[in-house]
Design a protein around this motif. Structure first.
Motif, PDB file in Angstrom:
ATOM      1  N   ALA A  48      44.987  47.779  34.709  1.00  9.97           N
ATOM      2  CA  ALA A  48      45.305  46.558  35.455  1.00  9.97           C
ATOM      3  C   ALA A  48      46.814  46.439  35.663  1.00  9.97           C
ATOM      4  CB  ALA A  48      44.773  45.340  34.716  1.00  9.97           C
ATOM      5  N   SER A  71      40.730  44.472  33.433  1.00  3.29           N
ATOM      6  CA  SER A  71      40.622  43.371  34.386  1.00  3.29           C
ATOM      7  C   SER A  71      40.948  43.808  35.809  1.00  3.29           C
ATOM      8  CB  SER A  71      41.545  42.231  33.970  1.00  3.29           C
ATOM      9  OG  SER A  71      42.888  42.642  34.096  1.00  3.29           O
ATOM     10  N   ALA A  72      41.181  45.123  36.006  1.00  2.84           N
ATOM     11  CA  ALA A  72      41.518  45.580  37.356  1.00  2.84           C
ATOM     12  C   ALA A  72      40.313  45.594  38.287  1.00  2.84           C
ATOM     13  CB  ALA A  72      42.144  46.976  37.300  1.00  2.84           C
ATOM     14  N   TYR A  73      39.099  45.578  37.723  1.00  9.74           N
ATOM     15  CA  TYR A  73      37.921  45.605  38.585  1.00  9.74           C
ATOM     16  C   TYR A  73      37.412  44.188  38.787  1.00  9.74           C
ATOM     17  CZ  TYR A  73      34.387  48.311  40.983  1.00  9.74           C
ATOM     18  OH  TYR A  73      33.620  48.897  41.948  1.00  9.74           O
ATOM     19  N   PRO A  74      37.170  43.800  40.047  1.00  7.93           N
ATOM     20  CA  PRO A  74      36.685  42.432  40.281  1.00  7.93           C
ATOM     21  C   PRO A  74      35.279  42.264  39.702  1.00  7.93           C
ATOM     22  CG  PRO A  74      36.703  43.708  42.318  1.00  7.93           C
ATOM     23  CD  PRO A  74      37.297  44.582  41.270  1.00  7.93           C
ATOM     24  N   LEU A  82      47.950  48.683  38.367  1.00 15.25           N
ATOM     25  CA  LEU A  82      47.524  48.166  39.666  1.00 15.25           C
ATOM     26  C   LEU A  82      48.476  47.064  40.138  1.00 15.25           C
ATOM     27  CD1 LEU A  82      45.328  48.125  41.895  1.00 15.25           C
ATOM     28  CD2 LEU A  82      44.129  46.405  40.527  1.00 15.25           C
TER      29      LEU A  82
END
Ligand SMILES: Nc1ncnc2c1ncn2[C@@H]1O[C@H](COP(=O)(O)OP(=O)(O)OP(=O)(O)O)[C@@H](O)[C@H]1O
Ligand SMILES: [Mg+2]
Lengths: 168, 241
Positions: A142, A29-32, A145
């Protein structure tokens, strides 16, 4: 997104949808949430710049799909990107400019500015706390991050305190 | 209902060559169930303020009200009684009883406050479990690391479900894993309605609070709510570029 796609293509050739899936798998889920349209637009530009090459692959009873390869030039650009040091986030600080210049404007006193900014940072921290609680433990990229963002905020708060001691 | 209320609270330390004004006219009101974080530079009076709220340091002037009763005029023994019943305190430099086990350190306050032994034991087991200390129950405090002692001190302060938890830097010695346990416990007890006043430099802990009070030179220079705004995944909340 250009360089992220180049990096994925350095591993193996892929078509647009596979790149979307690879981004999701690598980043959790770290990438938009990568948008497929945006991926195709980016691939088109990379192709125009000669960094990737597209090959049509025939598919039975479906339209052809394009598989993208990294070119030599693409690999060079990617290597430069990975090799060079990355600019830190704290090279430009809008709040600091406000803080130093505020008394000249006669609008706000520094103590009030610092206090409001501190509460703003804590609001962000609170969001990150919630986010961390909601993120699955195996979503490791995520989590790292989020922890990184928290440490940055902590540093911002410590620095705010220094400003308060010396300027306010 | 206000759990805590102070009126023009002042503390001047006059033991040394020159008197030191540590707290200079603080008006503070904490409502039931609120979580208030107190921040400010070193020497701004944070410890002095929470010590006065817990009756551990006598005020120079002003008033302190706890659960709508005036308490700054109480004798030391009356304070001691009140603390057992109503206040959980975590010190900046944890004060555990050295010659008692971890389990007894945590259970004792509840027993002194009149809890049934069975309830006190259950509460102790719950708290030590939540703070990942179950296997240290039979150790002496001296055998524990700083971070472990800090967590025992927090468990002890919460043992008798006090009206208010007063804490002075309760995560000062913790690594990130242990801080996470402490954060979760604080967040849980706060959700159950625990009133908390907490001095902290740790932004993660302060981020749990509803409200921030900033001290500077012994005075409150800011007092306001901490507002949350953003939801979404990590990638949406944190800009990766
Ligand atoms: N027992 C004491 N006798 C004399 N002065 C004291 C005493 N305790 C504290 N002070 C002074 O009172 C002021 C406030 O101290 P306090 O311990 O409340 O600060 P603090 O905000 O908790 O700082 P820190 O973040 O370092 O813990 C300081 O100037 C300190 O030197
Ligand atoms: Mg202190």
């Amino acid at each position: 997104m250009r360089l992220h796609l180049l990096a994925l293509l350095a591993k193996e050739p892929a078509h647009g949808y596979e790149l979307k899936q690879a981004l999701e798998q690598t980043f959790g889920s770290a990438y938009p949430s990568p948008n497929i349209g945006q991926i195709y637009v980016t691939l088109g530009r990379l192709e125009k710049d000669g960094l990737v090459r597209a090959v049509d692959v025939e598919q039975s009873n479906r339209p052809n799909k394009k598989v993208y390869y990294l070119t030599t030039k693409g690999r060079e650009i990617l290597t430069v990107w990975v090799d060079e040091p990355t600019e830190g986030p704290r090279v430009r600080d809008e709040f600091f400019m406000k803080l130093v210049l505020a008394p000249l404007t006669g609008i706000a006193d520094r103590m009030a500015l610092i206090s409001r900014q501190r509460r703003h940072y804590l609001g962000l921290m609170s969001d990150l706390n919630d986010l961390l609680a909601r993120t699955e433990p195996d979503d490791r990229v995520a989590i790292l991050l989020i922890e990184g963002a928290m440490l940055h905020l902590q540093a911002d708060l410590d620095w705010l305190e220094r400003c308060q001691e010396d300027l306010a | 209902m206000s759990v805590i209320r102070t009126v023009n609270l002042v503390k001047i330390y006059s033991g040394g060559a020159v008197p030191v004004p540590a707290v200079r006219g603080v008006d503070l009101r904490v409502e039931a169930g609120e979580f208030v974080a107190v921040m400010g530079p070193s020497g701004s009076g944070k410890s002095t303020l929470v010590h006065m709220l817990g009756g551990l340091d006598a005020r120079t002037s002003g008033e302190i009200w706890l659960d709508e009763k005036r308490v700054d005029t109480l004798s030391e023994s009356a304070w001691a009684l009140l603390r057992r019943k109503k206040i959980g305190f975590v010190f900046q430099f944890f004060n555990l009883v050295a010659n008692m086990t971890v389990a007894d350190n945590v259970e004792l306050p509840a027993l002194l406050a009149g809890a049934a032994p069975k309830d006190a034991r259950e509460r102790r087991e719950h708290l030590l479990g939540a703070l990942n200390l179950a296997d240290r129950a039979d150790s002496a405090p001296g055998q524990l690391s700083g971070g472990e002692q800090q967590r025992v001190a927090l468990a002890r302060a919460l043992a008798n479900q006090p009206s208010v938890l007063l804490a002075d830097e309760p995560t000062g010695n913790l690594d990130s894993r242990n801080t996470r346990d402490v954060l979760r416990l604080l967040s849980d007890v706060h959700k159950e309605g625990q009133t908390i006043v907490m001095v902290t430099h740790d932004a993660r802990v302060a981020g749990l609070a509803d409200r921030l009070v900033s001290l500077f030179d012994g005075e409150i220079v800011d007092d306001g709510r901490i507002t949350r705004r953003r939801t979404g995944t990590a990638g949406e909340v944190i800009d990766l570029r």
